[in-house]
Design a protein around this motif. Structure first.
Motif, mmCIF file in Angstrom:
data_model
loop_
_atom_site.group_PDB
_atom_site.id
_atom_site.type_symbol
_atom_site.label_atom_id
_atom_site.label_comp_id
_atom_site.label_asym_id
_atom_site.label_seq_id
_atom_site.Cartn_x
_atom_site.Cartn_y
_atom_site.Cartn_z
ATOM 1 N N ARG A 128 0.757 -1.324 -0.047
ATOM 2 C CA ARG A 128 -0.033 -0.013 0.015
ATOM 3 C C ARG A 128 0.854 1.390 -0.112
ATOM 4 O O ARG A 128 1.901 0.959 0.547
ATOM 5 C CB ARG A 128 -0.980 -0.156 1.297
ATOM 6 C CG ARG A 128 -1.653 1.022 1.348
ATOM 7 C CD ARG A 128 -2.722 0.945 2.812
ATOM 8 N NE ARG A 128 -3.560 -0.106 2.488
ATOM 9 C CZ ARG A 128 -4.813 0.033 2.123
ATOM 10 N NH1 ARG A 128 -5.331 1.419 1.695
ATOM 11 N NH2 ARG A 128 -5.598 -0.993 2.182
ATOM 12 N N ASP A 167 -3.438 5.634 0.720
ATOM 13 C CA ASP A 167 -4.749 4.867 0.580
ATOM 14 C C ASP A 167 -4.885 3.981 -0.635
ATOM 15 O O ASP A 167 -5.941 3.624 -0.799
ATOM 16 C CB ASP A 167 -6.155 5.809 0.912
ATOM 17 C CG ASP A 167 -6.206 6.620 2.206
ATOM 18 O OD1 ASP A 167 -5.811 5.728 3.218
ATOM 19 O OD2 ASP A 167 -6.491 7.599 2.203
ATOM 20 N N ILE A 168 -3.928 3.792 -1.166
ATOM 21 C CA ILE A 168 -3.952 3.126 -2.544
ATOM 22 C C ILE A 168 -3.321 1.615 -2.393
ATOM 23 O O ILE A 168 -2.008 1.450 -2.030
ATOM 24 C CB ILE A 168 -2.961 3.900 -3.483
ATOM 25 C CG1 ILE A 168 -3.808 5.435 -3.761
ATOM 26 C CG2 ILE A 168 -3.334 3.065 -5.003
ATOM 27 C CD1 ILE A 168 -2.933 6.201 -4.883
ATOM 28 N N LEU A 195 -5.245 4.122 -12.255
ATOM 29 C CA LEU A 195 -5.835 4.432 -10.955
ATOM 30 C C LEU A 195 -7.287 4.711 -11.222
ATOM 31 O O LEU A 195 -7.721 5.498 -12.225
ATOM 32 C CB LEU A 195 -5.096 5.379 -10.447
ATOM 33 C CG LEU A 195 -3.746 4.996 -9.872
ATOM 34 C CD1 LEU A 195 -2.933 6.025 -8.942
ATOM 35 C CD2 LEU A 195 -3.553 3.776 -9.227
ATOM 36 N N GLU A 240 -8.883 6.775 -6.157
ATOM 37 C CA GLU A 240 -7.368 6.560 -5.838
ATOM 38 C C GLU A 240 -6.582 7.828 -6.224
ATOM 39 O O GLU A 240 -5.752 8.130 -5.230
ATOM 40 C CB GLU A 240 -6.957 5.387 -6.647
ATOM 41 C CG GLU A 240 -7.613 3.965 -6.202
ATOM 42 C CD GLU A 240 -7.028 2.910 -6.681
ATOM 43 O OE1 GLU A 240 -7.126 1.875 -6.456
ATOM 44 O OE2 GLU A 240 -6.822 3.213 -8.271
ATOM 45 N N SER A 261 -7.181 10.585 -3.367
ATOM 46 C CA SER A 261 -6.848 10.064 -1.977
ATOM 47 C C SER A 261 -5.542 10.675 -1.689
ATOM 48 O O SER A 261 -5.038 10.803 -0.383
ATOM 49 C CB SER A 261 -6.843 8.674 -1.850
ATOM 50 O OG SER A 261 -5.527 8.085 -2.467
#
Length: 234
Positions: free
Chosen positions: A207, A210-211, A225, A229, A232
């Motif tokens: 990670r 938050d991806i 993405l 994403e 974020s």
């Protein structure tokens, strides 16, 4: 105010064609400008003109964002004379304009982000934006529970003048852990465990912020993405 470019340069900027290939395409009457066939590659065209190749409208791509599941043996670079690169896994026009937001060592697998948005890339990599990175690590030796508190306080790395920032360590099994760090010092995760007289046998990034790495992506695969994403990272 309109900007003007030579036809061959304008086409090569939005395709993978070299100037020489654009010249051959023009001579073959494959290029049109505002509906008219243009065979002179040196002709100046405006950025507002409709430029087509084989009937397909050519447009400058907007910011692009991809996640890649990096396999072993690939380097996080755009060019390398000895090893395949992450960019070799990408099949996109003008992929040489993409750069890596968050590199991984050649023997580390997992999530790599590629983009041509410099500001977004900076927010991913700059510690000031608190874009934490989470890794799975398989260690050579059993890890003691006391390591959790040591990581939380920060680790003294060899030849460093200050501790690492607090890191979160989760022990999954005797010698398998998940670690989240908020900075990116040179070989940091490996050096943190080395400071505890342990050694990383396998390292995989799961990670960035938050991806999370898409579970459906096999090693070597990639995808764009999602809007969520991309947003974020801020």
């Amino acid at each position: 105010m309109a900007k003007f470019l030579r036809l061959d340069k304008a086409v090569s900027q939005v395709t993978d064609l070299s100037r020489a290939e654009v010249k051959r395409a023009a001579k073959a009457e494959r290029i049109t400008v505002n509906g008219a066939v243009i065979t002179d590659p040196a002709m100046k065209i405006a950025d507002s003109d409709d430029l087509c190749l084989d009937g397909e409208l050519l447009q400058e791509a907007g910011p692009r964002y991809f996640m890649v599941h990096k396999p072993l043996g690939y380097v996080s670079a755009t060019k390398d004379s000895e090893h395949p690169t992450v960019l070799d896994l990408i099949d996109e026009p003008n992929k040489q304009k993409l750069h890596i937001a968050g590199r991984l060592d050649i023997d580390t697998t997992g999530l790599v982000l590629l983009t041509d948005d410099g500001q977004w890339s900076h927010m991913v990599t700059s510690p000031r934006h608190h874009c934490d990175k989470t890794y799975y690590a398989h260690l050579a030796e059993r890890i003691d529970e006391s390591a959790v508190e040591k990581f939380a306080k920060g680790i003294w790395l060899n030849n460093e003048k200050k501790r690492t920032k607090p890191a979160q360590l989760e022990i999954l099994y005797a010698n398998e852990v998940r670690i989240t760090i908020g900075e990116g010092r040179y070989h940091q995760v490996k050096r943190m465990f080395a400071a505890l007289d342990n050694r990383v046998l396998e390292l995989h990034r799961e990670r960035i912020g938050d991806i999370a790495l898409d579970e459906d992506l096999e090693p070597g695969d990639y995808r764009p993405l999602t809007a969520e994403e991309i947003a974020s990272v801020h």
